[in-house]
Design a protein around this motif. Structure first.
Motif, PDB file in Angstrom:
ATOM      1  N   GLN A 104      12.231   6.748 -23.104  1.00 30.44           N
ATOM      2  CA  GLN A 104      11.785   5.361 -22.956  1.00 30.44           C
ATOM      3  C   GLN A 104      12.093   4.871 -21.546  1.00 30.44           C
ATOM      4  OE1 GLN A 104      12.884   2.799 -26.179  1.00 30.44           O
ATOM      5  NE2 GLN A 104      12.735   0.938 -24.947  1.00 30.44           N
ATOM      6  N   ILE A 105      11.076   4.283 -20.919  1.00 31.35           N
ATOM      7  CA  ILE A 105      11.250   3.738 -19.569  1.00 31.35           C
ATOM      8  C   ILE A 105      11.830   2.330 -19.673  1.00 31.35           C
ATOM      9  CG2 ILE A 105      10.084   3.052 -17.429  1.00 31.35           C
ATOM     10  CD1 ILE A 105       7.974   5.169 -18.013  1.00 31.35           C
ATOM     11  N   GLU A 106      13.026   2.180 -19.174  1.00 31.02           N
ATOM     12  CA  GLU A 106      13.677   0.877 -19.096  1.00 31.02           C
ATOM     13  C   GLU A 106      14.023   0.668 -17.626  1.00 31.02           C
ATOM     14  OE1 GLU A 106      16.915   0.667 -21.837  1.00 31.02           O
ATOM     15  OE2 GLU A 106      15.683   1.238 -23.579  1.00 31.02           O
ATOM     16  N   SER A 107      12.990   0.259 -16.867  1.00 31.03           N
ATOM     17  CA  SER A 107      13.060   0.212 -15.405  1.00 31.03           C
ATOM     18  C   SER A 107      14.399  -0.358 -14.918  1.00 31.03           C
ATOM     19  CB  SER A 107      11.904  -0.628 -14.873  1.00 31.03           C
ATOM     20  OG  SER A 107      11.878  -0.581 -13.473  1.00 31.03           O
ATOM     21  N   PRO A 150       0.831  -1.210   0.000  1.00 31.25           N
ATOM     22  CA  PRO A 150       0.000   0.000   0.000  1.00 31.25           C
ATOM     23  C   PRO A 150       0.866   1.261   0.000  1.00 31.25           C
ATOM     24  CG  PRO A 150      -0.772  -1.566   1.642  1.00 31.25           C
ATOM     25  CD  PRO A 150       0.550  -2.086   1.148  1.00 31.25           C
ATOM     26  N   THR A 151       0.462   2.232  -0.776  1.00 33.33           N
ATOM     27  CA  THR A 151       1.207   3.486  -0.830  1.00 33.33           C
ATOM     28  C   THR A 151       0.252   4.641  -1.052  1.00 33.33           C
ATOM     29  OG1 THR A 151       2.982   4.686  -1.904  1.00 33.33           O
ATOM     30  CG2 THR A 151       1.595   3.342  -3.319  1.00 33.33           C
ATOM     31  N   SER A 152       0.671   5.819  -0.613  1.00 35.48           N
ATOM     32  CA  SER A 152      -0.157   7.007  -0.807  1.00 35.48           C
ATOM     33  C   SER A 152       0.667   8.187  -1.308  1.00 35.48           C
ATOM     34  CB  SER A 152      -0.837   7.395   0.519  1.00 35.48           C
ATOM     35  OG  SER A 152       0.126   7.679   1.512  1.00 35.48           O
ATOM     36  N   HIS A 153       1.889   7.922  -1.731  1.00 40.66           N
ATOM     37  CA  HIS A 153       2.770   9.008  -2.141  1.00 40.66           C
ATOM     38  C   HIS A 153       3.299   8.785  -3.557  1.00 40.66           C
ATOM     39  CE1 HIS A 153       3.040   9.192   2.329  1.00 40.66           C
ATOM     40  NE2 HIS A 153       2.933  10.480   2.072  1.00 40.66           N
ATOM     41  N   PHE A 154       3.249   9.852  -4.307  1.00 39.16           N
ATOM     42  CA  PHE A 154       3.879   9.884  -5.620  1.00 39.16           C
ATOM     43  C   PHE A 154       4.716  11.155  -5.710  1.00 39.16           C
ATOM     44  CE2 PHE A 154       0.037   7.405  -6.089  1.00 39.16           C
ATOM     45  CZ  PHE A 154       0.474   6.302  -6.799  1.00 39.16           C
ATOM     46  N   GLY A 163       6.604   6.450  -8.044  1.00 36.27           N
ATOM     47  CA  GLY A 163       5.885   5.993  -6.861  1.00 36.27           C
ATOM     48  C   GLY A 163       6.843   5.742  -5.721  1.00 36.27           C
ATOM     49  N   SER A 164       6.368   5.970  -4.501  1.00 37.64           N
ATOM     50  CA  SER A 164       7.244   5.867  -3.350  1.00 37.64           C
ATOM     51  C   SER A 164       6.496   5.342  -2.140  1.00 37.64           C
ATOM     52  CB  SER A 164       7.842   7.248  -3.026  1.00 37.64           C
ATOM     53  OG  SER A 164       8.563   7.216  -1.827  1.00 37.64           O
ATOM     54  N   HIS A 165       7.241   4.699  -1.232  1.00 41.96           N
ATOM     55  CA  HIS A 165       6.693   4.260   0.049  1.00 41.96           C
ATOM     56  C   HIS A 165       6.796   5.347   1.102  1.00 41.96           C
ATOM     57  CE1 HIS A 165       6.239   0.300  -1.505  1.00 41.96           C
ATOM     58  NE2 HIS A 165       7.534   0.049  -1.594  1.00 41.96           N
ATOM     59  N   HIS A 166       7.516   6.443   0.797  1.00 39.22           N
ATOM     60  CA  HIS A 166       7.734   7.475   1.807  1.00 39.22           C
ATOM     61  C   HIS A 166       7.452   8.835   1.184  1.00 39.22           C
ATOM     62  CE1 HIS A 166      11.463   8.243  -0.377  1.00 39.22           C
ATOM     63  NE2 HIS A 166      11.746   6.945  -0.278  1.00 39.22           N
ATOM     64  N   ASP A 167       7.513   9.870   2.014  1.00 34.70           N
ATOM     65  CA  ASP A 167       7.208  11.218   1.554  1.00 34.70           C
ATOM     66  C   ASP A 167       8.457  12.092   1.428  1.00 34.70           C
ATOM     67  OD1 ASP A 167       7.866  11.441   4.185  1.00 34.70           O
ATOM     68  OD2 ASP A 167       6.080  12.562   4.798  1.00 34.70           O
ATOM     69  N   GLN A 168       9.631  11.475   1.253  1.00 39.59           N
ATOM     70  CA  GLN A 168      10.873  12.226   1.121  1.00 39.59           C
ATOM     71  C   GLN A 168      11.136  12.568  -0.341  1.00 39.59           C
ATOM     72  OE1 GLN A 168      13.960   9.871   2.916  1.00 39.59           O
ATOM     73  NE2 GLN A 168      13.094  10.020   4.974  1.00 39.59           N
ATOM     74  N   LEU A 169      11.614  13.785  -0.551  1.00 38.40           N
ATOM     75  CA  LEU A 169      11.971  14.231  -1.897  1.00 38.40           C
ATOM     76  C   LEU A 169      13.466  14.050  -2.105  1.00 38.40           C
ATOM     77  CD1 LEU A 169       9.853  17.513  -2.148  1.00 38.40           C
ATOM     78  CD2 LEU A 169       9.353  15.294  -3.164  1.00 38.40           C
ATOM     79  N   GLN A 193      10.164   3.973  -8.137  1.00 35.60           N
ATOM     80  CA  GLN A 193       9.789   3.259  -9.350  1.00 35.60           C
ATOM     81  C   GLN A 193       9.187   4.242 -10.352  1.00 35.60           C
ATOM     82  OE1 GLN A 193      10.281   0.100 -10.178  1.00 35.60           O
ATOM     83  NE2 GLN A 193       9.251   0.260 -12.147  1.00 35.60           N
ATOM     84  N   VAL A 194       9.685   4.233 -11.572  1.00 41.38           N
ATOM     85  CA  VAL A 194       9.153   5.118 -12.606  1.00 41.38           C
ATOM     86  C   VAL A 194       7.818   4.577 -13.089  1.00 41.38           C
ATOM     87  CG1 VAL A 194       9.534   6.122 -14.884  1.00 41.38           C
ATOM     88  CG2 VAL A 194      11.464   5.796 -13.327  1.00 41.38           C
ATOM     89  N   ILE A 195       6.800   5.420 -13.031  1.00 41.42           N
ATOM     90  CA  ILE A 195       5.443   5.008 -13.433  1.00 41.42           C
ATOM     91  C   ILE A 195       5.123   5.476 -14.847  1.00 41.42           C
ATOM     92  CG2 ILE A 195       2.993   5.272 -12.904  1.00 41.42           C
ATOM     93  CD1 ILE A 195       3.773   5.558  -9.970  1.00 41.42           C
TER      94      ILE A 195
END
Length: 266
Positions: free
Chosen positions: A110-113, A54-58, A136-142, A92-94
């Motif tokens: 081009q996204i090449e993860s 679960p995540t709420s930060h992008f 996308g991120s699990h945390h709110d740090q920039l 992770q690049v979305i």
């Protein structure tokens, strides 16, 4: 004594010319970025997953690739791989969305993860291209992006955080203006000192006198008094200082102007 001063002067002039010529032809690419945290507005019944958790930060990044050097840059200028790529550490690049690009660059992203690879034809000096990347991120740090691509000659891609802060922009402008004034003052002192010393020698030894070219050369470069020698040394130091200031201030002014272009282009 006079011969030593002449030799030192010639060596300083040759060294300065070589440094100037070398500095005029450089490969340099600057990655200018701004990032913004985006929090989800989904209701409690909707769960968003990122890498299965679960995540709420992008984090939305606006990336600008700016040729801050004075040579054209092509993908073949990078090594060990002939490509330009960047990533975001544990993010992770979305998605990616191409933005502005100067004519002739023809960028393709081009996204090449986990990386975003940039394909382009040619980026000329002072040209740039932009892309918006959503991660996308699990945390709110920039965190800043990471670019491991290196230009031939061992020049890494420079990172610069773009802050759209008017107060900070004014502060940097005042800082640059103050250093520019100091550079111009040093240049004025150096040129005035040298001109005054040489003009006084000309009035003393050449006006109204008939002497051979050899004697003119000897008188012109001779050290007649300690004050004249001191004025000459101070003048040369002032000119060298103004030159070094110019090398430092020029790219900062160019970047400042470019930041205003990016900020006000809409």
């Amino acid at each position: 004594m006079e011969l030593i001063i002449i030799i030192i002067g010639v060596l300083v002039a040759v060294f300065g010319a070589s440094v100037y010529y070398k500095g005029k032809r450089t490969n340099e690419l600057t990655l200018i970025y701004s990032n913004k945290l985006i929090e989800s507005t989904a209701n409690e019944c909707v769960e968003m997953l990122y890498l299965g958790k679960p995540t709420s930060h992008f984090v939305r990044y606006e990336i600008t690739l700016f040729n801050s050097g004075n040579r054209d840059i092509t993908p073949s200028d990078f090594f060990p791989e002939p490509e330009l790529a960047f990533h975001f550490n544990d993010l992770q690049v979305i998605s990616e969305k191409a933005g502005f690009a100067n004519e002739g660059t023809v960028p393709h992203y081009q996204i090449e993860s986990p990386e975003v690879v940039v394909y382009f034809e040619r980026l000329k000096p002072n040209q740039h291209m932009t892309v918006e990347v959503l991660t996308g991120s699990h945390h709110d740090q920039l965190t800043p992006p990471v670019c491991d691509s290196v230009l031939r000659g061992g020049h890494p891609v420079k990172l610069h955080h773009q802050l759209f802060d008017q107060a900070d922009a004014h502060k940097r402008y005042r800082h640059l203006t103050k250093h520019t004034a100091l550079m111009m003052l040093s240049f004025a002192i150096g040129t005035t000192g040298l001109f005054t010393g040489l003009y006084s020698k000309f009035q003393t030894y050449f006006v109204g006198k008939q002497i051979s070219a050899e004697q003119q050369f000897i008188h012109f470069f001779s050290v007649d008094s300690l004050p004249w020698l001191a004025v000459s040394i101070v003048s040369i130091i002032a000119l060298l200082y103004s030159y070094e200031c110019l090398k430092v201030i020029s790219p900062k002014f160019r970047r400042y102007k470019f930041e205003h272009l990016i900020q006000n282009r809409d």
